[in-house]
Design a protein around this motif. Structure first.
Motif, PDB file in Angstrom:
ATOM      1  N   ALA A 198      65.801  -8.708  -9.285  1.00  0.00           N
ATOM      2  CA  ALA A 198      65.510  -8.170 -10.824  1.00  0.00           C
ATOM      3  C   ALA A 198      64.904 -10.280 -11.430  1.00  0.00           C
ATOM      4  CB  ALA A 198      66.373  -7.793 -11.621  1.00  0.00           C
ATOM      5  N   GLU A 199      66.013 -11.065 -11.016  1.00  0.00           N
ATOM      6  CA  GLU A 199      65.318 -12.118 -11.642  1.00  0.00           C
ATOM      7  C   GLU A 199      63.576 -13.144 -11.446  1.00  0.00           C
ATOM      8  OE1 GLU A 199      67.159 -16.693 -11.874  1.00  0.00           O
ATOM      9  OE2 GLU A 199      68.436 -15.183 -11.218  1.00  0.00           O
ATOM     10  N   THR A 212      61.099 -10.962 -12.347  1.00  0.00           N
ATOM     11  CA  THR A 212      61.578 -11.294 -14.102  1.00  0.00           C
ATOM     12  C   THR A 212      60.246 -12.525 -14.258  1.00  0.00           C
ATOM     13  OG1 THR A 212      63.328 -10.125 -14.506  1.00  0.00           O
ATOM     14  CG2 THR A 212      61.948 -11.286 -16.646  1.00  0.00           C
ATOM     15  N   THR A 213      60.861 -13.895 -13.663  1.00  0.00           N
ATOM     16  CA  THR A 213      60.202 -14.899 -14.081  1.00  0.00           C
ATOM     17  C   THR A 213      58.908 -14.998 -13.261  1.00  0.00           C
ATOM     18  OG1 THR A 213      62.793 -15.678 -13.580  1.00  0.00           O
ATOM     19  CG2 THR A 213      60.550 -17.342 -13.104  1.00  0.00           C
ATOM     20  N   GLY A 239      57.086 -12.304 -13.343  1.00  0.00           N
ATOM     21  CA  GLY A 239      55.752 -11.576 -14.128  1.00  0.00           C
ATOM     22  C   GLY A 239      55.536 -12.155 -15.705  1.00  0.00           C
ATOM     23  N   ALA A 240      56.812 -13.253 -15.694  1.00  0.00           N
ATOM     24  CA  ALA A 240      56.275 -13.856 -16.838  1.00  0.00           C
ATOM     25  C   ALA A 240      55.023 -14.913 -16.807  1.00  0.00           C
ATOM     26  CB  ALA A 240      57.190 -14.807 -17.577  1.00  0.00           C
ATOM     27  N   ILE A 270      57.529  -7.249 -16.146  1.00  0.00           N
ATOM     28  CA  ILE A 270      58.727  -7.939 -16.219  1.00  0.00           C
ATOM     29  C   ILE A 270      59.728  -6.949 -17.098  1.00  0.00           C
ATOM     30  CG2 ILE A 270      59.723  -9.234 -18.534  1.00  0.00           C
ATOM     31  CD1 ILE A 270      56.651 -10.363 -19.119  1.00  0.00           C
ATOM     32  N   PHE A 271      59.660  -5.434 -17.139  1.00  0.00           N
ATOM     33  CA  PHE A 271      60.392  -4.641 -17.737  1.00  0.00           C
ATOM     34  C   PHE A 271      61.038  -4.254 -16.489  1.00  0.00           C
ATOM     35  CE2 PHE A 271      58.007  -4.588 -21.701  1.00  0.00           C
ATOM     36  CZ  PHE A 271      58.900  -4.546 -23.108  1.00  0.00           C
ATOM     37  N   GLY A 307      61.511  -5.877 -13.852  1.00  0.00           N
ATOM     38  CA  GLY A 307      62.681  -6.588 -12.992  1.00  0.00           C
ATOM     39  C   GLY A 307      63.947  -6.238 -14.198  1.00  0.00           C
ATOM     40  N   LEU A 308      63.901  -6.404 -15.246  1.00  0.00           N
ATOM     41  CA  LEU A 308      64.845  -6.106 -16.455  1.00  0.00           C
ATOM     42  C   LEU A 308      65.473  -5.070 -16.361  1.00  0.00           C
ATOM     43  CD1 LEU A 308      63.233  -6.946 -20.249  1.00  0.00           C
ATOM     44  CD2 LEU A 308      64.751  -8.631 -18.484  1.00  0.00           C
ATOM     45  N   ASP A 335      61.701  -0.580 -10.811  1.00  0.00           N
ATOM     46  CA  ASP A 335      60.465  -1.058  -9.757  1.00  0.00           C
ATOM     47  C   ASP A 335      59.673  -0.117  -9.086  1.00  0.00           C
ATOM     48  OD1 ASP A 335      59.672  -3.895  -8.238  1.00  0.00           O
ATOM     49  OD2 ASP A 335      59.451  -2.448  -6.821  1.00  0.00           O
TER      50      ASP A 335
END
Length: 211
Positions: A113-114, A117-118, A120-121, A162-163, A165-166, A177
């Motif tokens: 997940a981390e 998200t990273t 994706g940002a 990002i969502f 991953g969260l 995912d």
């Protein structure tokens, strides 16, 4: 997310404007190429369908911008052909991502997940930059309009990653995912259909005018 490309009126660019637009296309091409390698690597390491989907979208955009550069100083027909190829390429890659998601459903692995998200940002920042660079040229012709649409869709796709991953972190499940990866793939497919239809319409109009 689809948008009818023919809403853009054709605007004749000056030689200086063409040179400026060429620099913009090169800049966004390089940004997307770097992000493709970043996302495809992260996607495989994190076992993320959403990142892989987004990376293939980035790769499609590399070809989109390359074709846009090819068509930039050429005639209307070359621009129509370039847009048609873009649409077909987007459709092929979208179907590939759907197949990848189906494979992962039958071979489940919990994504990281981390990492999702990273990356994706980072992708949001990259594509938002591309979108701003293309903004002033988006209504010049079909060629540039289709490139801008692809970039706009990418921003939405990056936010969705990002969502993903969260949600993976929150639920401890691969399904956010998978589902978001499929959503990105269908968004790409929807846009590809619109671009293909628009290119064929312009081609048919040109054929009729020649008779």
């Amino acid at each position: 997310m689809s948008e009818n490309c023919c809403q853009a009126d054709k605007v004749d660019l000056t030689k200086e404007q063409n040179k400026s637009l060429e620099k913009v296309f090169w800049a966004v091409l390089v940004i997307n190429l770097v992000m493709f390698f970043t996302e495809v690597t992260g996607g495989y390491l994190a076992h993320s369908n959403a990142l892989l989907a987004d990376s293939l979208d980035m790769l499609a955009d590399v070809f989109v911008y390359g074709l846009s550069l090819y068509a930039l100083t050429r005639g209307h027909q070359a621009k129509v052909t370039a847009s048609l190829i873009k649409g077909i390429l987007m459709a092929v890659l979208g179907l590939f991502v759907v197949a990848e998601a189906v494979y992962k459903i039958f071979n489940p692995t919990l994504p990281m997940a981390e990492t999702i998200t990273t990356i994706g940002a980072i992708a949001v920042i990259a594509n938002a930059t591309c979108l701003l660079l293309l903004m002033r040229y988006k209504n010049t012709d079909l060629n540039t309009k289709s490139a801008w649409i692809c970039t706009r869709n990418d921003v939405f796709a990056n936010i969705a990653v990002i969502f993903a991953g969260l949600l993976v972190a929150y639920f401890g499940s691969m399904w956010p995912d998978i589902l978001i990866g499929l959503g990105i793939a269908f968004m790409v497919l929807q846009s590809s259909v619109g671009i293909i239809k628009e290119a064929l319409t312009h081609r048919n109009e040109k054929d009729i005018s020649n008779h």
